[in-house]
Scaffold this motif. Structure first.
Motif, PDB file in Angstrom:
ATOM      1  N   ILE A  31      17.579 -57.125  11.809  1.00 27.93           N
ATOM      2  CA  ILE A  31      16.118 -57.182  11.778  1.00 27.93           C
ATOM      3  C   ILE A  31      15.615 -57.048  13.208  1.00 27.93           C
ATOM      4  CG2 ILE A  31      14.096 -58.563  11.195  1.00 27.93           C
ATOM      5  CD1 ILE A  31      15.786 -59.915   9.036  1.00 27.93           C
ATOM      6  N   LEU A  32      14.807 -56.043  13.440  1.00 26.41           N
ATOM      7  CA  LEU A  32      14.287 -55.775  14.775  1.00 26.41           C
ATOM      8  C   LEU A  32      12.967 -56.506  14.986  1.00 26.41           C
ATOM      9  CD1 LEU A  32      15.060 -51.964  14.911  1.00 26.41           C
ATOM     10  CD2 LEU A  32      16.272 -53.770  16.138  1.00 26.41           C
ATOM     11  N   PRO A  33      12.598 -56.741  16.229  1.00 27.51           N
ATOM     12  CA  PRO A  33      11.328 -57.417  16.507  1.00 27.51           C
ATOM     13  C   PRO A  33      10.127 -56.648  15.967  1.00 27.51           C
ATOM     14  CG  PRO A  33      12.706 -57.395  18.471  1.00 27.51           C
ATOM     15  CD  PRO A  33      13.370 -56.510  17.464  1.00 27.51           C
ATOM     16  N   THR A  34       9.071 -57.377  15.660  1.00 33.98           N
ATOM     17  CA  THR A  34       7.835 -56.776  15.179  1.00 33.98           C
ATOM     18  C   THR A  34       7.348 -55.714  16.175  1.00 33.98           C
ATOM     19  OG1 THR A  34       7.232 -58.842  14.108  1.00 33.98           O
ATOM     20  CG2 THR A  34       5.458 -57.268  14.509  1.00 33.98           C
ATOM     21  N   GLY A  35       6.980 -54.591  15.648  1.00 37.43           N
ATOM     22  CA  GLY A  35       6.447 -53.530  16.491  1.00 37.43           C
ATOM     23  C   GLY A  35       7.405 -52.373  16.689  1.00 37.43           C
ATOM     24  N   MET A  36       8.712 -52.616  16.657  1.00 38.32           N
ATOM     25  CA  MET A  36       9.649 -51.542  16.877  1.00 38.32           C
ATOM     26  C   MET A  36       9.639 -50.545  15.724  1.00 38.32           C
ATOM     27  SD  MET A  36      12.911 -53.323  18.782  1.00 38.32           S
ATOM     28  CE  MET A  36      13.747 -51.748  19.011  1.00 38.32           C
ATOM     29  N   GLU A  37       9.591 -51.069  14.496  1.00 36.61           N
ATOM     30  CA  GLU A  37       9.541 -50.174  13.342  1.00 36.61           C
ATOM     31  C   GLU A  37       8.250 -49.343  13.354  1.00 36.61           C
ATOM     32  OE1 GLU A  37      11.784 -49.403  11.283  1.00 36.61           O
ATOM     33  OE2 GLU A  37      13.225 -51.050  11.181  1.00 36.61           O
ATOM     34  N   GLU A  38       7.148 -49.972  13.691  1.00 36.10           N
ATOM     35  CA  GLU A  38       5.881 -49.245  13.746  1.00 36.10           C
ATOM     36  C   GLU A  38       5.938 -48.123  14.793  1.00 36.10           C
ATOM     37  OE1 GLU A  38       6.305 -52.415  13.539  1.00 36.10           O
ATOM     38  OE2 GLU A  38       5.072 -53.154  11.885  1.00 36.10           O
ATOM     39  N   PRO A  77      22.161 -46.083  25.195  1.00 31.09           N
ATOM     40  CA  PRO A  77      21.677 -47.415  25.539  1.00 31.09           C
ATOM     41  C   PRO A  77      22.842 -48.373  25.786  1.00 31.09           C
ATOM     42  CG  PRO A  77      21.434 -47.018  23.185  1.00 31.09           C
ATOM     43  CD  PRO A  77      21.984 -45.758  23.774  1.00 31.09           C
ATOM     44  N   VAL A  78      22.766 -49.129  26.861  1.00 30.05           N
ATOM     45  CA  VAL A  78      23.851 -50.038  27.224  1.00 30.05           C
ATOM     46  C   VAL A  78      23.251 -51.331  27.773  1.00 30.05           C
ATOM     47  CG1 VAL A  78      24.085 -49.080  29.562  1.00 30.05           C
ATOM     48  CG2 VAL A  78      26.058 -50.195  28.493  1.00 30.05           C
ATOM     49  N   ALA A  79      23.958 -52.433  27.532  1.00 30.95           N
ATOM     50  CA  ALA A  79      23.577 -53.747  28.063  1.00 30.95           C
ATOM     51  C   ALA A  79      22.155 -54.123  27.651  1.00 30.95           C
ATOM     52  CB  ALA A  79      23.739 -53.774  29.587  1.00 30.95           C
ATOM     53  N   SER A  80      21.871 -54.002  26.364  1.00 28.99           N
ATOM     54  CA  SER A  80      20.520 -54.225  25.867  1.00 28.99           C
ATOM     55  C   SER A  80      20.557 -55.058  24.589  1.00 28.99           C
ATOM     56  CB  SER A  80      19.835 -52.890  25.572  1.00 28.99           C
ATOM     57  OG  SER A  80      19.788 -52.065  26.719  1.00 28.99           O
ATOM     58  N   HIS A  81      19.428 -55.644  24.239  1.00 29.90           N
ATOM     59  CA  HIS A  81      19.297 -56.178  22.886  1.00 29.90           C
ATOM     60  C   HIS A  81      18.066 -55.565  22.233  1.00 29.90           C
ATOM     61  CE1 HIS A  81      15.950 -58.956  23.843  1.00 29.90           C
ATOM     62  NE2 HIS A  81      16.622 -59.341  24.909  1.00 29.90           N
ATOM     63  N   ASP A  82      18.191 -55.360  20.926  1.00 25.39           N
ATOM     64  CA  ASP A  82      17.162 -54.717  20.105  1.00 25.39           C
ATOM     65  C   ASP A  82      17.046 -53.239  20.464  1.00 25.39           C
ATOM     66  OD1 ASP A  82      16.531 -57.212  18.858  1.00 25.39           O
ATOM     67  OD2 ASP A  82      15.360 -57.737  20.637  1.00 25.39           O
ATOM     68  N   VAL A  83      17.854 -52.450  19.769  1.00 26.57           N
ATOM     69  CA  VAL A  83      17.935 -51.002  19.993  1.00 26.57           C
ATOM     70  C   VAL A  83      17.727 -50.308  18.659  1.00 26.57           C
ATOM     71  CG1 VAL A  83      19.428 -49.091  20.699  1.00 26.57           C
ATOM     72  CG2 VAL A  83      19.534 -51.273  21.939  1.00 26.57           C
ATOM     73  N   ALA A 122      17.624 -52.234  29.036  1.00 23.43           N
ATOM     74  CA  ALA A 122      16.283 -51.952  28.509  1.00 23.43           C
ATOM     75  C   ALA A 122      16.203 -52.514  27.095  1.00 23.43           C
ATOM     76  CB  ALA A 122      16.013 -50.454  28.523  1.00 23.43           C
ATOM     77  N   ASN A 123      15.552 -53.634  26.932  1.00 23.90           N
ATOM     78  CA  ASN A 123      15.473 -54.312  25.644  1.00 23.90           C
ATOM     79  C   ASN A 123      14.310 -53.776  24.810  1.00 23.90           C
ATOM     80  OD1 ASN A 123      17.609 -56.029  26.486  1.00 23.90           O
ATOM     81  ND2 ASN A 123      16.127 -57.298  27.582  1.00 23.90           N
ATOM     82  N   ARG A 124      14.504 -53.849  23.493  1.00 20.74           N
ATOM     83  CA  ARG A 124      13.479 -53.379  22.543  1.00 20.74           C
ATOM     84  C   ARG A 124      13.118 -51.919  22.828  1.00 20.74           C
ATOM     85  NH1 ARG A 124      12.547 -58.135  24.467  1.00 20.74           N
ATOM     86  NH2 ARG A 124      11.003 -57.326  25.970  1.00 20.74           N
ATOM     87  N   ILE A 125      14.137 -51.084  22.856  1.00 23.72           N
ATOM     88  CA  ILE A 125      13.936 -49.664  23.138  1.00 23.72           C
ATOM     89  C   ILE A 125      14.073 -48.851  21.860  1.00 23.72           C
ATOM     90  CG2 ILE A 125      16.366 -49.261  23.784  1.00 23.72           C
ATOM     91  CD1 ILE A 125      15.157 -47.293  25.946  1.00 23.72           C
ATOM     92  N   VAL A 126      13.232 -47.835  21.727  1.00 24.51           N
ATOM     93  CA  VAL A 126      13.215 -46.969  20.548  1.00 24.51           C
ATOM     94  C   VAL A 126      13.513 -45.544  20.977  1.00 24.51           C
ATOM     95  CG1 VAL A 126      11.804 -46.025  18.676  1.00 24.51           C
ATOM     96  CG2 VAL A 126      11.536 -48.435  19.352  1.00 24.51           C
ATOM     97  N   TYR A 127      14.547 -44.961  20.353  1.00 30.53           N
ATOM     98  CA  TYR A 127      14.840 -43.525  20.468  1.00 30.53           C
ATOM     99  C   TYR A 127      14.470 -42.912  19.119  1.00 30.53           C
ATOM    100  CZ  TYR A 127      18.052 -44.509  24.450  1.00 30.53           C
ATOM    101  OH  TYR A 127      18.626 -44.900  25.641  1.00 30.53           O
TER     102      TYR A 127
END
Length: 398
Positions: A388-395, A145-151, A118-123
């Motif tokens: 640096i995480l993709p745009t939108g994750m921080e928001e 989270p496992v086997a993901s990018h952008d966590v 699950a990429n670009r996931i936010v907990y």
């Protein structure tokens, strides 16, 4: 000639359905209502969990991208799994761009919340716990989270996990911050992963506080480029309660930060105290392995600018009494197993002694040859770049 289009074609021309918020309240049939909402969700939807306790009898799953699951708060919305019939996760996510926030998961038979691929996931703002305290029958992982990018794991609290409270494995581009791990075997664990920032967390009353390592024979290895900075790693004093045979069953009670078989790791600007074996341990992987691509040694590890309190006063090591006696009642707060040599690029500039156990790779732990050594003369490693995480994750985490 005009044609009358069938209903299905009209629906396609109209485009996707507008995103919506679906509110699920606790109460009768919560299991079916909540799982039904997760199945029927469309990208952009919000599943809003009402305040109160959801009594659930089976795990939940989400396989729809761009969905938010949002509760009323980690102490207000509680997913309770004491009546869980299976042995799986409380919640399993297998889709991208998912936000999980502001609810609690309690007493799962397996892992608390797991995401896989699950990429670009936010907990965010979650709480996962086993209310009966530390037990080997508790689930292995709190958030997983496992086997993901952008966590992004932010403001999460986990206690009681029989492996790791907060775990990220076989992943890339990770931030774990502002979270609390207590009463687990491992508090926070970064395993076989690359590019991770672990910062602003508190790891306390675990067996081990923060662990960064690689294991052989996994689909993804060669982890590294990890920064562990500005954390509080204190009073990790819970006896190891991992099930026998688990790799973390070998973690010594009273371990602060452990770096094993990883490269380009900085441990800087942390508060470290009350860890009875050591505040920092840098070690090689000492078990037999067949993975031809695996490197068992720690490489280019820097320990600098940390603040050390009491440590090493009850080391869980062979010959502990003799070691303590040799060093005036407590061993030095930084420990290296002694496997390898200068080519590893170990640099320690904290103003405390460093103890080498003098154990070459393959030597039994009982063969310790302790000596205080100076690791302050090596060249500084190139600092890992900030994540640096993709745009939108921080928001999404605000």
């Amino acid at each position: 000639m005009n044609k009358i289009l069938p209903f299905a074609a009209l629906a396609l021309l109209a485009g996707p359905a507008a995103a919506k918020t679906v509110t699920i309240a606790p109460g009768p049939d919560a299991q079916s209502r909540l799982q039904g909402a997760l199945i029927e969700a469309q990208p952009g939807d919000v599943i809003a969990l009402g305040a109160g306790r959801f009594e659930l009898t089976d795990g939940l799953s989400l396989d729809v991208a761009k969905v938010t699951i949002r509760g009323a708060g980690a102490d207000k919305t509680i997913l309770g799994f004491k009546g869980q019939l299976g042995a799986g996760e409380g919640l399993l996510v297998t889709s991208d761009d998912v936000v999980l926030r502001d609810f609690a998961v309690e007493d799962t038979k397996g892992d608390g919340i797991k995401s896989k691929g699950a990429n670009r996931i936010v907990y965010r703002g979650l709480r996962v716990t086993w209310t009966g305290g530390p037990k080997p029958t508790n689930g292995a992982y709190g958030v997983y989270p496992v086997a993901s990018h952008d966590v992004l794991i932010d403001g999460v609290t986990v206690s009681g996990a029989s492996d790791a409270g907060i775990y990220v494995g076989q992943s890339e581009n990770i931030i774990v911050r502002n979270s609390v791990a207590s009463g687990n075997v491992a508090g926070i664990e970064i395993e076989n992963s690359r590019h991770a920032d672990v910062t602003g967390n508190t790891a306390t009353h675990n067996t081990g506080g923060i662990l960064v390592f690689d294991l052989p024979n996994l689909p993804r290895g060669n982890g590294g480029d990890v920064r562990v900075f500005r954390n509080k790693v204190v009073d990790n004093d819970t006896p190891n309660f991992a099930p026998k045979g688990n790799i973390v069953a070998s973690v010594r009670n009273g371990t602060g930060v452990l770096v094993m078989a990883n490269e380009n790791v900085q441990v800087t600007d942390n508060d470290l105290s009350g860890n009875a074996t050591a505040n920092v341990m840098v070690v090689s992987y000492r078990n037999a392995f067949t993975d031809a691509h695996y490197n068992p040694y720690p490489r280019r590890i820097e320990v600098a600018g940390n603040r050390h309190g009491r440590a090493g006063y009850d080391p869980q090591l062979p010959g502990a009494d003799q070691l303590k006696a040799a060093f005036g009642g407590a061993i030095p707060p930084i420990l290296w197993d002694g496997a390898g040599g200068p080519e590893l690029g170990l640099l320690v500039t904290d103003k405390v002694p460093v103890l080498s156990l003098g154990l070459p790779q393959g030597a039994a732990m009982e063969a310790v040859k302790p000596a205080v050594i100076d690791l302050s003369k090596g060249a500084a490693i190139a600092p890992p770049a900030p994540v640096i995480l993709p745009t939108g994750m921080e928001e999404a985490a605000r």
